[in-house]
Design a protein around this motif. Sequence first.
Motif, PDB file in Angstrom:
ATOM      1  N   SER A   2       0.835  -1.201   0.000  1.00 44.92           N
ATOM      2  CA  SER A   2       0.000   0.000   0.000  1.00 44.92           C
ATOM      3  C   SER A   2       0.865   1.245   0.000  1.00 44.92           C
ATOM      4  N   HIS A   3       0.317   2.324  -0.511  1.00 47.60           N
ATOM      5  CA  HIS A   3       1.019   3.596  -0.581  1.00 47.60           C
ATOM      6  C   HIS A   3       0.280   4.637   0.247  1.00 47.60           C
ATOM      7  N   THR A   4       1.029   5.558   0.810  1.00 49.28           N
ATOM      8  CA  THR A   4       0.435   6.691   1.509  1.00 49.28           C
ATOM      9  C   THR A   4      -0.240   7.609   0.493  1.00 49.28           C
ATOM     10  N   ILE A   5      -1.442   8.060   0.815  1.00 52.06           N
ATOM     11  CA  ILE A   5      -2.146   8.984  -0.071  1.00 52.06           C
ATOM     12  C   ILE A   5      -1.887  10.412   0.403  1.00 52.06           C
ATOM     13  N   ASN A   6      -1.306  11.218  -0.468  1.00 58.89           N
ATOM     14  CA  ASN A   6      -1.009  12.614  -0.164  1.00 58.89           C
ATOM     15  C   ASN A   6      -1.765  13.522  -1.119  1.00 58.89           C
ATOM     16  N   LEU A   7      -2.360  14.570  -0.572  1.00 60.70           N
ATOM     17  CA  LEU A   7      -3.079  15.555  -1.383  1.00 60.70           C
ATOM     18  C   LEU A   7      -2.363  16.896  -1.266  1.00 60.70           C
ATOM     19  N   GLU A   8      -2.071  17.516  -2.409  1.00 61.30           N
ATOM     20  CA  GLU A   8      -1.398  18.803  -2.422  1.00 61.30           C
ATOM     21  C   GLU A   8      -2.069  19.746  -3.399  1.00 61.30           C
ATOM     22  N   VAL A   9      -1.842  21.033  -3.183  1.00 61.20           N
ATOM     23  CA  VAL A   9      -2.253  22.060  -4.145  1.00 61.20           C
ATOM     24  C   VAL A   9      -0.988  22.543  -4.837  1.00 61.20           C
ATOM     25  N   LEU A  10      -1.010  22.524  -6.144  1.00 65.86           N
ATOM     26  CA  LEU A  10       0.164  22.844  -6.958  1.00 65.86           C
ATOM     27  C   LEU A  10      -0.122  24.090  -7.782  1.00 65.86           C
ATOM     28  N   LEU A  11       0.871  24.955  -7.931  1.00 63.50           N
ATOM     29  CA  LEU A  11       0.682  26.230  -8.616  1.00 63.50           C
ATOM     30  C   LEU A  11       1.569  26.351  -9.856  1.00 63.50           C
ATOM     31  N   VAL A  12       0.975  26.836 -10.927  1.00 71.60           N
ATOM     32  CA  VAL A  12       1.722  27.265 -12.107  1.00 71.60           C
ATOM     33  C   VAL A  12       1.613  28.792 -12.140  1.00 71.60           C
ATOM     34  N   ILE A  13       2.697  29.475 -11.793  1.00 73.85           N
ATOM     35  CA  ILE A  13       2.672  30.936 -11.667  1.00 73.85           C
ATOM     36  C   ILE A  13       3.341  31.555 -12.886  1.00 73.85           C
ATOM     37  N   PHE A  14       2.575  32.311 -13.668  1.00 72.44           N
ATOM     38  CA  PHE A  14       3.087  32.958 -14.871  1.00 72.44           C
ATOM     39  C   PHE A  14       3.281  34.453 -14.641  1.00 72.44           C
ATOM     40  N   THR A  15       4.272  35.003 -15.311  1.00 75.91           N
ATOM     41  CA  THR A  15       4.412  36.452 -15.415  1.00 75.91           C
ATOM     42  C   THR A  15       5.127  36.772 -16.717  1.00 75.91           C
ATOM     43  N   LEU A  16       5.138  38.048 -17.077  1.00 77.39           N
ATOM     44  CA  LEU A  16       5.925  38.524 -18.209  1.00 77.39           C
ATOM     45  C   LEU A  16       7.142  39.251 -17.656  1.00 77.39           C
ATOM     46  N   LYS A  17       8.318  38.791 -18.039  1.00 82.85           N
ATOM     47  CA  LYS A  17       9.546  39.340 -17.485  1.00 82.85           C
ATOM     48  C   LYS A  17      10.653  39.209 -18.524  1.00 82.85           C
ATOM     49  N   ASP A  18      11.410  40.291 -18.713  1.00 83.50           N
ATOM     50  CA  ASP A  18      12.529  40.277 -19.660  1.00 83.50           C
ATOM     51  C   ASP A  18      12.101  39.800 -21.047  1.00 83.50           C
ATOM     52  N   GLU A  19      10.992  40.334 -21.510  1.00 89.07           N
ATOM     53  CA  GLU A  19      10.501  40.048 -22.859  1.00 89.07           C
ATOM     54  C   GLU A  19      10.169  38.569 -23.072  1.00 89.07           C
ATOM     55  N   ALA A  20       9.680  37.899 -22.029  1.00 82.81           N
ATOM     56  CA  ALA A  20       9.335  36.481 -22.159  1.00 82.81           C
ATOM     57  C   ALA A  20       8.258  36.117 -21.148  1.00 82.81           C
ATOM     58  N   GLY A  76      -4.040  12.606 -10.552  1.00 78.48           N
ATOM     59  CA  GLY A  76      -4.016  11.552  -9.552  1.00 78.48           C
ATOM     60  C   GLY A  76      -3.687  10.179 -10.089  1.00 78.48           C
ATOM     61  N   GLU A  77      -2.961  10.114 -11.210  1.00 77.52           N
ATOM     62  CA  GLU A  77      -2.586   8.817 -11.755  1.00 77.52           C
ATOM     63  C   GLU A  77      -1.752   8.038 -10.734  1.00 77.52           C
ATOM     64  N   PRO A  78      -1.968   6.737 -10.616  1.00 79.55           N
ATOM     65  CA  PRO A  78      -1.307   5.957  -9.550  1.00 79.55           C
ATOM     66  C   PRO A  78       0.209   5.880  -9.669  1.00 79.55           C
ATOM     67  N   ASP A  79       0.759   6.121 -10.851  1.00 73.72           N
ATOM     68  CA  ASP A  79       2.212   6.005 -11.026  1.00 73.72           C
ATOM     69  C   ASP A  79       2.906   7.359 -11.133  1.00 73.72           C
ATOM     70  N   ARG A  80       2.259   8.421 -10.660  1.00 68.17           N
ATOM     71  CA  ARG A  80       2.861   9.759 -10.760  1.00 68.17           C
ATOM     72  C   ARG A  80       4.120   9.865  -9.914  1.00 68.17           C
ATOM     73  N   HIS A  81       4.084   9.269  -8.733  1.00 69.81           N
ATOM     74  CA  HIS A  81       5.188   9.378  -7.784  1.00 69.81           C
ATOM     75  C   HIS A  81       5.785   7.993  -7.558  1.00 69.81           C
ATOM     76  N   PRO A  82       7.099   7.886  -7.455  1.00 66.96           N
ATOM     77  CA  PRO A  82       7.710   6.548  -7.318  1.00 66.96           C
ATOM     78  C   PRO A  82       7.427   5.853  -6.000  1.00 66.96           C
ATOM     79  N   HIS A  83       7.009   6.581  -4.970  1.00 70.44           N
ATOM     80  CA  HIS A  83       6.839   5.973  -3.657  1.00 70.44           C
ATOM     81  C   HIS A  83       5.444   6.142  -3.069  1.00 70.44           C
ATOM     82  N   ASP A  84       4.770   7.221  -3.357  1.00 71.27           N
ATOM     83  CA  ASP A  84       3.477   7.512  -2.741  1.00 71.27           C
ATOM     84  C   ASP A  84       2.383   7.676  -3.783  1.00 71.27           C
ATOM     85  N   CYS A  85       1.164   7.652  -3.299  1.00 72.74           N
ATOM     86  CA  CYS A  85       0.020   8.021  -4.130  1.00 72.74           C
ATOM     87  C   CYS A  85      -0.185   9.521  -3.952  1.00 72.74           C
ATOM     88  N   LEU A  86       0.200  10.294  -4.947  1.00 72.52           N
ATOM     89  CA  LEU A  86       0.174  11.750  -4.856  1.00 72.52           C
ATOM     90  C   LEU A  86      -0.925  12.316  -5.744  1.00 72.52           C
TER      91      LEU A  86
END
Length: 220
Positions: A2-20, A76-86
């Motif tokens: 069995s694997h530990t089930i972990n729930l997290e909130v993940l952020l993709v933070i965008f900005t415009l900087k240095d012409e990109a 939440g795919e079961p193989d996302r993390h090598p050790h846990d259910c993330l």
Amino acid sequence: MSHTINLEVLLVIFTLKDEALQVWLQPCHEAHAEGQWALPAKPFEGGCSLEQTAYQCLETCLGLREAYLEQLYTYGEPDRHPHDCLISVAYFALIAMDAIARLAPTTPTGAWFPLTRLPPLILDHASILAYALRRLRYKLEYTAVGFELLPELFTLSEIQHTYELILGERLDKRNFRRRLLQAGVIEPTPHVRSGEGRPARLYRYRPDAIAEIKARRLFP
């Protein structure tokens, strides 16, 4: 096993900087991901909503309490993390370009990276980032999300340049301005910006334009 089930909130933070268009990343210190970087994340521990957890993550990363924030997808795919259910509930955030200079990141090991020069990313973070970019580009067509990356006052050239950086392509100047002005989502101000050549009129996003955007595509 069995694997530990972990729930997290993940952020993709965008900005415009240095012409990109850039994204905020942090180095990963897990043994299985040495030398790789990660999108910032915060464990969901209850006591507050997922969105509140996302804002807490944003504040931890950049010392910023407010920004445009939108839920992206749940991974939440079961193989996302090598050790846990993330399980990761992903959000993307947009930071206005003029806010970056005022920020004092509270995570000094984090850094902004142009999307064209990304370091190796852990797990499925590269695909999460790619999906966030696709969502952002799609939303440009029917919402005013692009204005979230601009300062309060901007020129027509600056808004076009913002869209070009996000889309990764050049836009016809005349056609872009015609569609933008016809959409009625911006209004001129009495202010101008001086520089090389003629002073450029400064515009702002109309706060009452949300209903109009919902009623039709901004750039059909």
